[in-house]
Design an enzyme around this catalytic site. Structure first.
Site, mmCIF file in Angstrom:
data_model
loop_
_atom_site.group_PDB
_atom_site.id
_atom_site.type_symbol
_atom_site.label_atom_id
_atom_site.label_comp_id
_atom_site.label_asym_id
_atom_site.label_seq_id
_atom_site.Cartn_x
_atom_site.Cartn_y
_atom_site.Cartn_z
ATOM 1 N N CYS A 130 -7.950 -72.671 6.399
ATOM 2 C CA CYS A 130 -6.827 -72.062 7.120
ATOM 3 C C CYS A 130 -7.290 -70.870 7.965
ATOM 4 O O CYS A 130 -6.881 -70.726 9.118
ATOM 5 C CB CYS A 130 -5.747 -71.655 6.128
ATOM 6 S SG CYS A 130 -4.129 -71.435 6.867
ATOM 7 N N HIS A 133 -9.049 -72.203 11.008
ATOM 8 C CA HIS A 133 -8.071 -72.799 11.910
ATOM 9 C C HIS A 133 -7.350 -71.712 12.714
ATOM 10 O O HIS A 133 -7.243 -71.807 13.941
ATOM 11 C CB HIS A 133 -7.075 -73.612 11.062
ATOM 12 C CG HIS A 133 -5.962 -74.232 11.837
ATOM 13 N ND1 HIS A 133 -5.954 -75.564 12.174
ATOM 14 C CD2 HIS A 133 -4.807 -73.713 12.319
ATOM 15 C CE1 HIS A 133 -4.844 -75.835 12.836
ATOM 16 N NE2 HIS A 133 -4.124 -74.718 12.929
ATOM 17 N N GLU A 134 -6.868 -70.679 12.018
ATOM 18 C CA GLU A 134 -6.111 -69.628 12.702
ATOM 19 C C GLU A 134 -7.009 -68.748 13.566
ATOM 20 O O GLU A 134 -6.600 -68.321 14.655
ATOM 21 C CB GLU A 134 -5.324 -68.781 11.694
ATOM 22 C CG GLU A 134 -4.350 -69.556 10.818
ATOM 23 C CD GLU A 134 -3.339 -70.438 11.552
ATOM 24 O OE1 GLU A 134 -3.158 -70.311 12.783
ATOM 25 O OE2 GLU A 134 -2.713 -71.267 10.887
ATOM 26 N N ILE A 135 -8.232 -68.484 13.132
ATOM 27 C CA ILE A 135 -9.161 -67.697 13.959
ATOM 28 C C ILE A 135 -9.540 -68.487 15.208
ATOM 29 O O ILE A 135 -9.629 -67.910 16.302
ATOM 30 C CB ILE A 135 -10.390 -67.246 13.138
ATOM 31 C CG1 ILE A 135 -9.949 -66.189 12.108
ATOM 32 C CG2 ILE A 135 -11.494 -66.695 14.052
ATOM 33 C CD1 ILE A 135 -11.011 -65.822 11.083
ATOM 34 N N LEU A 138 -6.766 -67.848 17.541
ATOM 35 C CA LEU A 138 -6.875 -66.505 18.127
ATOM 36 C C LEU A 138 -7.951 -66.447 19.205
ATOM 37 O O LEU A 138 -7.862 -65.644 20.131
ATOM 38 C CB LEU A 138 -7.155 -65.468 17.036
ATOM 39 C CG LEU A 138 -6.030 -65.264 16.013
ATOM 40 C CD1 LEU A 138 -6.510 -64.350 14.892
ATOM 41 C CD2 LEU A 138 -4.776 -64.712 16.672
#
Length: 172
Positions: A130, A133-135, A138
């Site tokens: 996760c 995925h989120e980095i 960003l």
């Protein structure tokens, strides 16, 4: 706290890198709260400020509701394992579309808290996936860019088709 509109694929903002957060104030805390509410409503287990059209390096992740949400400001991966894992992934900006993605199994992440304190921690399992995925989001890399060209095109067509499908009428 408020539920914000989520931008949808293929919005160009999803391919733009977010800017570092430099002010750790009430506005940032409010944005984090709004992200949490928006993520719960989506539903999802992770969301970034770019998902709601705000290009700031802020993500909220909640894998286990009992453990509660985690907020990461200006996160960056400083180490990743050579060993990989495959995990089904999707996005609140592309609801209903899931594909298997291969990523490093473990990572070490440096980030700041909502008060600006710098921390570093290792993550494994779903949290590691996760965070990556989120980095990626960003950094302006929408998750489908981790797929082969054929799978990426197929996912985009399935999403486009899902948007065009007639919605059943609700009965009041």
């Amino acid at each position: 706290m408020a539920i914000r509109p989520i931008i949808r694929f293929p919005n160009p903002l999803l391919n733009m890198a977010a800017e570092n957060v430099s002010q750790f104030d009430e506005d940032l805390r409010q944005l984090a709260d709004d992200l949490l509410d928006t993520m719960h409503a989506a539903p999802g287990i992770g969301i970034t400020a770019p998902h709601i059209g705000i290009l700031r390096r802020l993500t909220v992740i909640e894998i286990d509701p009992e453990a509660g949400p985690r907020t990461f400001v200006n996160p960056e991966i400083v180490w990743q394992s050579e060993e990989t894992a495959r995990q089904d992934e999707g996005s609140v900006s592309m609801p209903g579309i899931i594909e298997e993605v291969e990523r490093p199994r473990n990572v070490r992440v440096r980030y700041q808290t909502l008060s600006g304190e710098t921390r570093e921690e290792e993550a494994a399992g779903l949290l590691a996936i996760c965070l990556q995925h989120e980095i990626d989001q960003l950094n302006g890399m929408f998750w489908t860019r981790r797929l082969s060209r054929v799978k990426r095109e197929r996912a985009a067509k399935r999403f486009e088709k899902s948007l065009a499908a007639p919605r059943p009428l609700s009965r009041a």
